[in-house]
Design a protein around this motif. Sequence first.
Motif, PDB file in Angstrom:
ATOM      1  N   GLU A 215       3.067  -7.880  -3.965  1.00  0.00           N
ATOM      2  CA  GLU A 215       3.576  -9.102  -3.343  1.00  0.00           C
ATOM      3  C   GLU A 215       3.684  -8.939  -1.821  1.00  0.00           C
ATOM      4  O   GLU A 215       4.158  -7.921  -1.323  1.00  0.00           O
ATOM      5  CB  GLU A 215       4.964  -9.400  -3.929  1.00  0.00           C
ATOM      6  CG  GLU A 215       5.490 -10.757  -3.577  1.00  0.00           C
ATOM      7  CD  GLU A 215       6.978 -10.891  -3.956  1.00  0.00           C
ATOM      8  OE1 GLU A 215       7.524 -11.975  -3.715  1.00  0.00           O
ATOM      9  OE2 GLU A 215       7.570  -9.924  -4.460  1.00  0.00           O
ATOM     10  N   ILE A 216       3.237  -9.951  -1.083  1.00  0.00           N
ATOM     11  CA  ILE A 216       3.340  -9.949   0.379  1.00  0.00           C
ATOM     12  C   ILE A 216       4.577 -10.762   0.753  1.00  0.00           C
ATOM     13  O   ILE A 216       4.732 -11.894   0.302  1.00  0.00           O
ATOM     14  CB  ILE A 216       2.099 -10.587   1.031  1.00  0.00           C
ATOM     15  CG1 ILE A 216       0.811  -9.946   0.498  1.00  0.00           C
ATOM     16  CG2 ILE A 216       2.179 -10.517   2.545  1.00  0.00           C
ATOM     17  CD1 ILE A 216       0.577  -8.541   0.932  1.00  0.00           C
ATOM     18  N   VAL A 217       5.464 -10.169   1.570  1.00  0.00           N
ATOM     19  CA  VAL A 217       6.728 -10.844   1.894  1.00  0.00           C
ATOM     20  C   VAL A 217       6.934 -10.883   3.404  1.00  0.00           C
ATOM     21  O   VAL A 217       6.587  -9.946   4.116  1.00  0.00           O
ATOM     22  CB  VAL A 217       7.916 -10.105   1.225  1.00  0.00           C
ATOM     23  CG1 VAL A 217       9.227 -10.815   1.537  1.00  0.00           C
ATOM     24  CG2 VAL A 217       7.725 -10.021  -0.287  1.00  0.00           C
ATOM     25  N   ARG A 218       7.513 -11.990   3.894  1.00  0.00           N
ATOM     26  CA  ARG A 218       7.868 -12.114   5.314  1.00  0.00           C
ATOM     27  C   ARG A 218       9.359 -11.819   5.462  1.00  0.00           C
ATOM     28  O   ARG A 218      10.172 -12.432   4.777  1.00  0.00           O
ATOM     29  CB  ARG A 218       7.588 -13.532   5.811  1.00  0.00           C
ATOM     30  CG  ARG A 218       6.188 -14.041   5.543  1.00  0.00           C
ATOM     31  CD  ARG A 218       6.008 -15.465   6.074  1.00  0.00           C
ATOM     32  NE  ARG A 218       6.864 -16.412   5.376  1.00  0.00           N
ATOM     33  CZ  ARG A 218       6.504 -17.132   4.310  1.00  0.00           C
ATOM     34  NH1 ARG A 218       5.284 -17.034   3.821  1.00  0.00           N
ATOM     35  NH2 ARG A 218       7.352 -17.961   3.754  1.00  0.00           N
ATOM     36  N   GLY A 551      -5.399  -6.826  -5.732  1.00  0.00           N
ATOM     37  CA  GLY A 551      -4.385  -6.782  -4.676  1.00  0.00           C
ATOM     38  C   GLY A 551      -2.984  -7.018  -5.196  1.00  0.00           C
ATOM     39  O   GLY A 551      -2.010  -6.573  -4.607  1.00  0.00           O
ATOM     40  N   GLU A 552      -2.864  -7.731  -6.312  1.00  0.00           N
ATOM     41  CA  GLU A 552      -1.537  -8.126  -6.785  1.00  0.00           C
ATOM     42  C   GLU A 552      -0.961  -7.122  -7.762  1.00  0.00           C
ATOM     43  O   GLU A 552      -0.114  -7.458  -8.570  1.00  0.00           O
ATOM     44  CB  GLU A 552      -1.571  -9.514  -7.462  1.00  0.00           C
ATOM     45  CG  GLU A 552      -2.113 -10.641  -6.615  1.00  0.00           C
ATOM     46  CD  GLU A 552      -3.636 -10.606  -6.535  1.00  0.00           C
ATOM     47  OE1 GLU A 552      -4.277 -10.222  -7.528  1.00  0.00           O
ATOM     48  OE2 GLU A 552      -4.168 -10.953  -5.470  1.00  0.00           O
ATOM     49  N   SER A 557      -5.596   2.977  -4.260  1.00  0.00           N
ATOM     50  CA  SER A 557      -6.799   2.999  -3.407  1.00  0.00           C
ATOM     51  C   SER A 557      -6.661   1.996  -2.278  1.00  0.00           C
ATOM     52  O   SER A 557      -7.045   2.264  -1.134  1.00  0.00           O
ATOM     53  CB  SER A 557      -8.055   2.624  -4.198  1.00  0.00           C
ATOM     54  OG  SER A 557      -8.146   3.376  -5.347  1.00  0.00           O
ATOM     55  N   LEU A 558      -6.104   0.846  -2.607  1.00  0.00           N
ATOM     56  CA  LEU A 558      -5.943  -0.198  -1.599  1.00  0.00           C
ATOM     57  C   LEU A 558      -4.960   0.252  -0.508  1.00  0.00           C
ATOM     58  O   LEU A 558      -5.225   0.071   0.687  1.00  0.00           O
ATOM     59  CB  LEU A 558      -5.439  -1.481  -2.275  1.00  0.00           C
ATOM     60  CG  LEU A 558      -5.197  -2.668  -1.364  1.00  0.00           C
ATOM     61  CD1 LEU A 558      -6.486  -3.131  -0.711  1.00  0.00           C
ATOM     62  CD2 LEU A 558      -4.559  -3.824  -2.135  1.00  0.00           C
ATOM     63  N   GLU A 559      -3.852   0.858  -0.936  1.00  0.00           N
ATOM     64  CA  GLU A 559      -2.880   1.373   0.043  1.00  0.00           C
ATOM     65  C   GLU A 559      -3.569   2.322   1.007  1.00  0.00           C
ATOM     66  O   GLU A 559      -3.441   2.225   2.218  1.00  0.00           O
ATOM     67  CB  GLU A 559      -1.791   2.203  -0.649  1.00  0.00           C
ATOM     68  CG  GLU A 559      -0.807   1.448  -1.467  1.00  0.00           C
ATOM     69  CD  GLU A 559      -0.001   2.391  -2.374  1.00  0.00           C
ATOM     70  OE1 GLU A 559       0.184   3.567  -1.983  1.00  0.00           O
ATOM     71  OE2 GLU A 559       0.426   1.953  -3.451  1.00  0.00           O
TER      72      GLU A 559
END
Lengths: 644, 216, 251
Positions: A215-218, A551-552, A557-559
């Motif tokens: 999750e992408i958070v602001r 991504g979710e 690997s993505l990190e």
Amino acid sequence: MIGSLESRIPDGPLAEKWRKHQNNSRLVAPNNRRRFEIIIVGTGLAGGSAAATLGEQGYNVKSFCYQDSARRAHSIAAQGGINAAKNYPNDGDSVYRLFYDTIKGGDFRSREANVYRLAEVSNLIIDQCVAQGVPFAREYGGLLANRSFGGAQVSRTFYARGQTGQQLLLGAYQALSRQVAAGTVKMFPQTEMLDLVLVDGHAKGIITRNLITGEIVRHAADAVVLATGGYGNVFYLSTNARGCNVTATYRAYKKGALFANPCYTQIHPTCIPVSGQHQSKLTLMSESLRNDGRVWVPKKKNDHRAPNEIPEGERDYYLERKYPSFGNLAPRDISSRSAKEVCDEGRGVGETGRGVYLDFKEAIARLGENTIRERYGNLFDIYGKITGDNAYEKPMRIYPAVHYTMGGLWVDYNLMSNIPGLHVLGEANFSDHGANRLGASALMQGLADGYFVLPYTLPNYLAGQIGKRPAPDHPEFLRAESEVRGRIQHLLDLDGARSVDSFHRELGLLLWDKCGMARNAAGLQEAIERIPQLREEFWSPNGGVSVLGKGETFNQSLERAGRVADFLEFGELMCRDALARDESCGGHFREEHQTAEGEALRDDDNFADVFAWEYQGNGKPNEPILHQEPLHFESVQLATRSYK
Amino acid sequence: MIVAVTGVILILFVIGHLLGNLQIFLGPAWINGYAEHLRDLGPLLWVIRAFLLVDVVAHIYYTVRLAIENRRARPTSYRRKDTVKATFASRHMVMSGLIVLAFIIFHLLQFSFRTTDPRFAILPADPLGHYDVYTMMVLGFSSPLVSGFYILALFLLALHLSHGSSSFFQSLGLNNKNLTPRLAQGGRIFAWLLFVGYSSIPVAVLLGWVTLRTHS
Amino acid sequence: MKFKLKIWRQDSAKSKGGMKRYEIDQVSENTSFLEMLDILNEQLVNSGEEPVAFDSDCREGICGTCSLTINGEAHGPSHPAAACQLYMRQFKDGETITVEPFRVRSFPIVKDLVIDRSALDRIVQAGGFVSARTGSAPEANSTPIPKHNADLAMEAAACIGCGACAAACPNASAMLFTSAKISHLAFLPQGQAERSRRVLGMVRQMDVEGFGNCTNTYECEAVCPAEISASFIAKMNREYAVASLRERMGE
């Protein structure tokens, strides 16, 4: 450029600057503190201690770390100890001496005022840690014990077995846990900062990715504190933990924060030598070993006899020979370079020829095996596990390895970067160690920044910021979020063939070769040309990096891909800095600038400055801009370092 | 902790019970007299019996409850699980305990309620007028099947106690780094001494060392 | 060297997992166990299969991140050591190696071999600290501590928080972890003021988290990479007994 390169060092005599500054700084009243949200990224000694202290003072703190627990930050791996000017052994130590040793150890490339403050608060740190229950080593009388460390002629190092970093970090972690329970600190473990958000030129938040859910958070706040450690992993092989990375500070740099002295990297002299191609990390053997171990190589080249078969007369105790007064306790940069020199001459030991002996035979004869076991038992065990050798019977083989990075984001005396509101602590900033850090000083700096400096200087910024916290749906946040998402998607869309690690390894080897223990203009230029090619290959739509998965979700690997992508840009900046600094100093050794005896040759007339780089873009047309902050020495005289 | 405390009480009982039983080697007069003494306690004996019953029930109840909690604490088991230090005894306390429970029930049915062997109910009193426990034991143990079951159960009891007798020191916090190995060793010796002591009776009967004595 | 691997693969916390077989060849005996998994992962990436997720960070046995059960033993067959300190020379060539996560209900699986150990953090938050306000500390040498006590405190404080104790315990109990922190602070004068509060809080939190109970099998200390002694569990039991008695007495 955002902000200015104003160091904001208070005037007045050196010894009074900090007190004066404390008295003149603005305060935030207790009832107003809960109106502020502070973001602190990193939970090592600097970040953990800062979060605990600010939470205790009543601020609302959000604390982030990529590890699964705050307790696992890499400060935990520091072995040897922490310096303080307590002068308990009555051997002539003082705040001034600790200050002077640190400035000199840093080869006169750090700020006097910052270093003096560090020496001043060093004693408070020991008091604080003891009160938290840190089990420092003690004498039979119940008082604290000290040992000596490289670069000093007094015993001022406090230690807890060979696990000082662990115990200090657990002290900070426990203080932090107390605040989490009290509700003043909210923890965000397994959360990585992927961007800094600026609103009206002030740092007001970050964008994060939850490593478990993706999750992408602001997150919006009144101030942002980065305590995200060093960038030693740009070399792939280092003593850093696998996860250590430059992303947080590099993202801040791309948002306008100046990156200072990135070429200052410390190569630690006592590590276990590299053994194979798939090695993932290098293991440090605490420098404290040099208190009792003697470093030597055979006098003859290519001498393949077993160490115990080489007679005394045919051994070269090169540190004792070259630096009689400091001997095996010569500072790290000097010891490392000497090891490289003797190996370059073909006198290195071990299978690869890249190693020197660290011999305890004499110490064991003098003190008995039990005393040595008591002092270094765990280190000997670690060595045994990794190499399969028994160091009580035959000398250890050691070789230098990347260990610490003195460079970091540029900060002023308040530890605030040129971006207002963005504070940087510990290894992530550049301020206290100059071109070389002395042993047992990293722990001191991390805790000084977090417990005793930031809590005084942050309010000075916050006092003018009441009610200015933007909402997390401010357009700047949305923009930063969409950039982060775009970048992640880009990585996932690459249909490459090579693993992330293979790019990282290639970059690391290149940097170790061209920007490692010794550097020269031709090599650096070569690296500056090669790195963009590697970067291009990494990002190429086919044949580039391969990032599987989604991504979710939890996706290691993505990190790593994101971190390596930043290293691929940062490595170039490091080389540019090393090229621009056309002198030798501390850990930065330019082969073009050395004395007849092969020692580093400084150029104080032209380079007694901090190099602070401003991002413009990558590659030729957008080279970073160099800003220089002159270093003023009022209390010490610039001298050629001599440890002879 | 309740398990430990109730366990200690049971250990004390087991020691006392053994000392009583070993009197069989001293002849019928001793052991029958001992049994009579116990009976003379009257209501107090019932208090002791009730107390032991409550203790056993509590010991089992809490152990089973803990065992269920422990099982819940690892819902997915390992595909492969090796142990490094845990003894067989320590890993199978519930199993050994439950088999010992079954044994205790049989034991009570046999010698206290005397429902397993019709002869026990009609045993004549010994010359001193006491109930003839001696004869009952000899008769009971002369069956290899019964004795075999006894010895097996006693083996499991010893296994149970080889862990339990030192374990309670740990659970009650009456332990430290120096004591632990000694207590563990002591516990094992204690448990196997009990085993030898208890099983000596059926073995002696089977081997004919202890035989029926006709009343003169 | 050559190995057959049986590795636990599980997509996410909710999905069902299972063992999967792999083979790996040409591994140097000086390769660490985790590096061997790195090599396997590189091979998997090259063949388009998602790499095996496993946790590690410092790779020198101090951060406590790695959490593998190897051949049925927490952290593998070489004790005392964390999985990251395990080298392939400790295995036989051609051996089949089983790799599973730490299996404890309170450590739910995140993916493959990665688990969530936040339960341990919450136990510390329940009292595993000394409340010493920054800046209010007295001079460090004002309270002498007998070397013996300081050494004992250090022995307990050496815990790396990996959770292997719970993973190895037949009952998935976290008593060794909890007792190490309680003992560390109970040995020191600084820890006295909150001594009772600490043991009550931490032990209760441990139960809330759903860990099992101690049956004194000592499997925990056998696998502990930091060689924490189970005698600290006895100490914790003692501390708990005294503290709860006091609490009942209203003290």
